[in-house]
Scaffold this motif. Structure first.
Motif: not given
Length: 275
Positions: A196-202, A204-207, A237-238
């Motif tokens: 996911x794009x850095x800084x996406x609110x709330x 940290x990752x695809x989990x 996630x993936x």
């Protein structure tokens, strides 16, 4: 034995008669004495033979009694073994009959479950009939109904907010499932392997992305009538892809939400626990 006794009696009589011949001359007496000695010897031999025969008879009778006793004991043991085998066979037959009944009961429940899955698949498929087959698919797999919804139908890229078209599909699904308390609903969020794009609110990752999407869908299902206790959200996630993440098309296939409908098998579990 009667012949032997008669011969012994005759010899005894001859011996006694010899004593009455006191008037005979010395030569005759000597002959008689010699004859008497021979008869006495023959009598003794016959007596020994009689004794030996009686002993042999006793031994044979004892051996016969022992043999009969052994045969009787063997027969009793065989009868006991036969009785035990019949009892064991009866118990085994009863146990097999009981197991066959339990298996038949479990098969009946499984048949009912298969029929329920087919009916559920038909009901859900009919409720979601108007949606694009590329965005929404209903299939039966491993005794469960899988409702697979694409990211394109539900979410914008990286978003956890369901689009209006997706909300419509979830509302129809919830309506189709209402009143069906014997179905567990598992909501699984899936992504591709693109971080996911850095800084996406709330997130940290695809989990986080997969879990939050599953949670949002769960809220919509419960808002539209499903009991909260019936629905479980989860994020994968993936890590459970349906295709290799080696092309845009395959990655789009992996960005999906699967709603898995599983009929409850409480009755079957109770039978298994009882055994």
């Amino acid at each position: 034995m009667n012949l032997l006794s008669a011969r012994l009696t005759l010899l005894s009589a001859l011996g006694s008669g010899a004593l009455l011949l006191g008037g005979c001359n010395a030569k005759e007496i000597a002959a008689l004495q010699q004859q008497n000695a021979a008869l006495t010897s023959s009598r003794d031999q016959l007596q020994a033979q009689k004794t030996a025969l009686e002993q042999e008879k006793t031994r044979n009778e004892e051996a016969l009694r022992t043999s009969l006793l052994n045969r009787s004991q063997q027969l009793n043991q065989l009868n006991d073994n036969l009785t035990g085998a019949e009892q064991a066979n009866s118990a085994l037959t009863a146990d097999l009959r009981s197991k066959e009944q339990r298996i038949a009961e479990m098969q009946r429940i499984l048949d009912q479950k298969d029929a329920a899955v087919k009916a559920l698949r038909q009901k859900v498929g009919d409720a979601l009939l108007g949606f694009n087959a590329q965005d929404l698919q209903v299939n039966v797999k491993n005794g469960k109904v899988y409702v697979s919804l694409s990211e394109q139908l539900l979410f914008k890229s990286g978003s956890t907010r369901v689009d209006p078209k997706g909300q419509e599909a979830l509302k129809k699904l919830a309506t189709a499932l209402q009143g069906n308390q014997d179905v567990n609903v598992l909501v699984e969020g899936h992504t591709d392997n693109v971080p996911i794009a850095r800084g996406t609110a709330g997130m940290r990752d695809n989990w986080d992305l997969s879990v939050l999407r599953a949670t949002e869908i769960t809220r919509l299902l419960t808002t539209n009538g499903l009991p909260a206790s019936q629905v479980t959200p989860s994020g994968r996630a993936e890590y459970v892809p349906v295709a290799e993440n080696n092309s845009p098309t395959n990655k789009a296939l992996n960005r999906r939400t699967e709603i898995i409908l599983t009929p409850k098998l409480d009755e079957l579990f109770q039978i298994l626990e009882a055994n």
